[in-house]
Design a protein around this motif. Structure first.
Motif, PDB file in Angstrom:
ATOM      1  N   LYS A  35       0.834  -1.206   0.000  1.00 14.20           N
ATOM      2  CA  LYS A  35       0.000   0.000   0.000  1.00 14.20           C
ATOM      3  C   LYS A  35       0.867   1.255   0.000  1.00 14.20           C
ATOM      4  O   LYS A  35       0.510   2.260  -0.610  1.00 14.20           O
ATOM      5  CB  LYS A  35      -0.978  -0.011   1.175  1.00 14.20           C
ATOM      6  N   GLU A  36       2.024   1.189   0.651  1.00 11.13           N
ATOM      7  CA  GLU A  36       2.927   2.341   0.679  1.00 11.13           C
ATOM      8  C   GLU A  36       3.424   2.680  -0.728  1.00 11.13           C
ATOM      9  O   GLU A  36       3.487   3.856  -1.112  1.00 11.13           O
ATOM     10  CB  GLU A  36       4.116   2.080   1.620  1.00 11.13           C
ATOM     11  N   GLU A  37       3.746   1.650  -1.490  1.00  8.98           N
ATOM     12  CA  GLU A  37       4.178   1.843  -2.879  1.00  8.98           C
ATOM     13  C   GLU A  37       3.038   2.467  -3.695  1.00  8.98           C
ATOM     14  O   GLU A  37       3.258   3.376  -4.504  1.00  8.98           O
ATOM     15  CB  GLU A  37       4.581   0.475  -3.449  1.00  8.98           C
ATOM     16  N   ALA A  38       1.824   2.001  -3.479  1.00  6.11           N
ATOM     17  CA  ALA A  38       0.660   2.520  -4.197  1.00  6.11           C
ATOM     18  C   ALA A  38       0.395   3.985  -3.834  1.00  6.11           C
ATOM     19  O   ALA A  38       0.140   4.808  -4.724  1.00  6.11           O
ATOM     20  CB  ALA A  38      -0.568   1.667  -3.891  1.00  6.11           C
ATOM     21  N   ALA A  53      -9.596   3.015  -2.572  1.00  2.00           N
ATOM     22  CA  ALA A  53      -8.838   3.748  -1.557  1.00  2.00           C
ATOM     23  C   ALA A  53      -8.683   5.179  -2.069  1.00  2.00           C
ATOM     24  O   ALA A  53      -8.616   5.403  -3.284  1.00  2.00           O
ATOM     25  CB  ALA A  53      -7.479   3.106  -1.316  1.00  2.00           C
ATOM     26  N   ILE A  54      -8.650   6.116  -1.140  1.00  2.98           N
ATOM     27  CA  ILE A  54      -8.518   7.523  -1.503  1.00  2.98           C
ATOM     28  C   ILE A  54      -7.315   8.117  -0.757  1.00  2.98           C
ATOM     29  O   ILE A  54      -7.462   8.793   0.269  1.00  2.98           O
ATOM     30  CB  ILE A  54      -9.801   8.323  -1.189  1.00  2.98           C
ATOM     31  N   PRO A  55      -6.102   7.839  -1.246  1.00  6.78           N
ATOM     32  CA  PRO A  55      -4.919   8.425  -0.605  1.00  6.78           C
ATOM     33  C   PRO A  55      -4.930   9.952  -0.696  1.00  6.78           C
ATOM     34  O   PRO A  55      -5.195  10.519  -1.755  1.00  6.78           O
ATOM     35  CB  PRO A  55      -3.752   7.852  -1.424  1.00  6.78           C
ATOM     36  N   HIS A  56      -4.669  10.591   0.440  1.00 12.29           N
ATOM     37  CA  HIS A  56      -4.563  12.040   0.498  1.00 12.29           C
ATOM     38  C   HIS A  56      -3.703  12.404   1.700  1.00 12.29           C
ATOM     39  O   HIS A  56      -3.423  11.566   2.548  1.00 12.29           O
ATOM     40  CB  HIS A  56      -5.947  12.701   0.578  1.00 12.29           C
ATOM     41  N   PHE A  62      -4.760  -2.930   1.468  1.00  8.72           N
ATOM     42  CA  PHE A  62      -4.660  -1.829   2.424  1.00  8.72           C
ATOM     43  C   PHE A  62      -4.925  -2.317   3.846  1.00  8.72           C
ATOM     44  O   PHE A  62      -4.921  -1.527   4.785  1.00  8.72           O
ATOM     45  CB  PHE A  62      -5.623  -0.694   2.040  1.00  8.72           C
ATOM     46  N   GLY A  63      -5.159  -3.602   3.994  1.00 15.27           N
ATOM     47  CA  GLY A  63      -5.357  -4.187   5.316  1.00 15.27           C
ATOM     48  C   GLY A  63      -4.119  -4.974   5.714  1.00 15.27           C
ATOM     49  O   GLY A  63      -2.996  -4.547   5.505  1.00 15.27           O
ATOM     50  N   ILE A  68      -8.707  -5.131  -0.045  1.00 18.39           N
ATOM     51  CA  ILE A  68      -8.144  -5.031  -1.390  1.00 18.39           C
ATOM     52  C   ILE A  68      -8.771  -3.864  -2.158  1.00 18.39           C
ATOM     53  O   ILE A  68      -9.996  -3.778  -2.285  1.00 18.39           O
ATOM     54  CB  ILE A  68      -8.352  -6.344  -2.177  1.00 18.39           C
ATOM     55  N   ALA A  69      -7.913  -2.994  -2.676  1.00 17.09           N
ATOM     56  CA  ALA A  69      -8.359  -1.874  -3.506  1.00 17.09           C
ATOM     57  C   ALA A  69      -7.908  -2.128  -4.947  1.00 17.09           C
ATOM     58  O   ALA A  69      -6.755  -2.470  -5.185  1.00 17.09           O
ATOM     59  CB  ALA A  69      -7.771  -0.565  -3.005  1.00 17.09           C
ATOM     60  N   THR A  70      -8.848  -1.969  -5.874  1.00 22.22           N
ATOM     61  CA  THR A  70      -8.526  -2.110  -7.299  1.00 22.22           C
ATOM     62  C   THR A  70      -8.555  -0.767  -8.021  1.00 22.22           C
ATOM     63  O   THR A  70      -8.118  -0.669  -9.160  1.00 22.22           O
ATOM     64  CB  THR A  70      -9.488  -3.087  -8.003  1.00 22.22           C
ATOM     65  N   VAL A  71      -9.090   0.256  -7.361  1.00 22.26           N
ATOM     66  CA  VAL A  71      -9.083   1.605  -7.913  1.00 22.26           C
ATOM     67  C   VAL A  71      -8.652   2.561  -6.800  1.00 22.26           C
ATOM     68  O   VAL A  71      -9.197   2.537  -5.696  1.00 22.26           O
ATOM     69  CB  VAL A  71     -10.475   2.022  -8.450  1.00 22.26           C
TER      70      VAL A  71
END
Length: 146
Positions: A17-20, A58-61, A86-87, A94-97
């Protein structure tokens, strides 16, 4: 908000998730939406409270403290066909978008709300995940004024 096709990335793959999250941040930096200092704040935000929203998105901000690093409001959409967790192993999320966002003032809240409403219908998420062109994704999201 106008969806910028150059900020739509199809068929990406990430080990963590960090890479994403970092990838999303780098897209915002290269688009001129944020300074490079915004990227670590996106990672910090996820460590404080997961940016996973359910329904495979997921909504990274960034953190509130990183608001000064936002140059203009922007959004990047990253399609991850194999998903990114992300868990954890016991409770995968699991996030696909991914929707990497940065907002001037409180505009990020408006973005999160619009994305959440659109993605509350899992069929919409499937359409985004199955899209084969940036135009398809932009058309889907622009049709609902995200």
């Amino acid at each position: 908000m106008e969806i910028q096709k150059n900020l739509i990335q199809l068929g990406q793959s990430f080990k963590t998730k960090e890479e994403a999250i970092t990838f999303c941040g780098e897209q915002l930096v290269s688009g001129g939406y944020v300074t490079p200092d915004y990227v670590p704040a996106m990672l910090e935000r996820n460590s404080e409270l997961s940016v996973y929203m359910g329904n495979f998105i997921a909504i990274p901000h960034g953190t509130d403290a990183a608001k000064k690093e936002v140059l203009k409001t922007g959004i990047t959409i990253v399609q991850v066909p194999r998903g990114v967790n992300f868990g954890d192993e016991e409770a995968p999320k699991i996030a696909t978008v991914l929707f990497g966002i940065a907002g001037v003032g409180s505009e990020h809240l408006d973005l999160i709300q619009k994305i959440s409403i659109f993605c509350a219908d899992v069929d919409n998420v499937v359409k985004l995940a199955d899209a084969t062109t940036a135009d398809e994704i932009a058309d889907l999201l622009n049709s609902v004024e995200v």
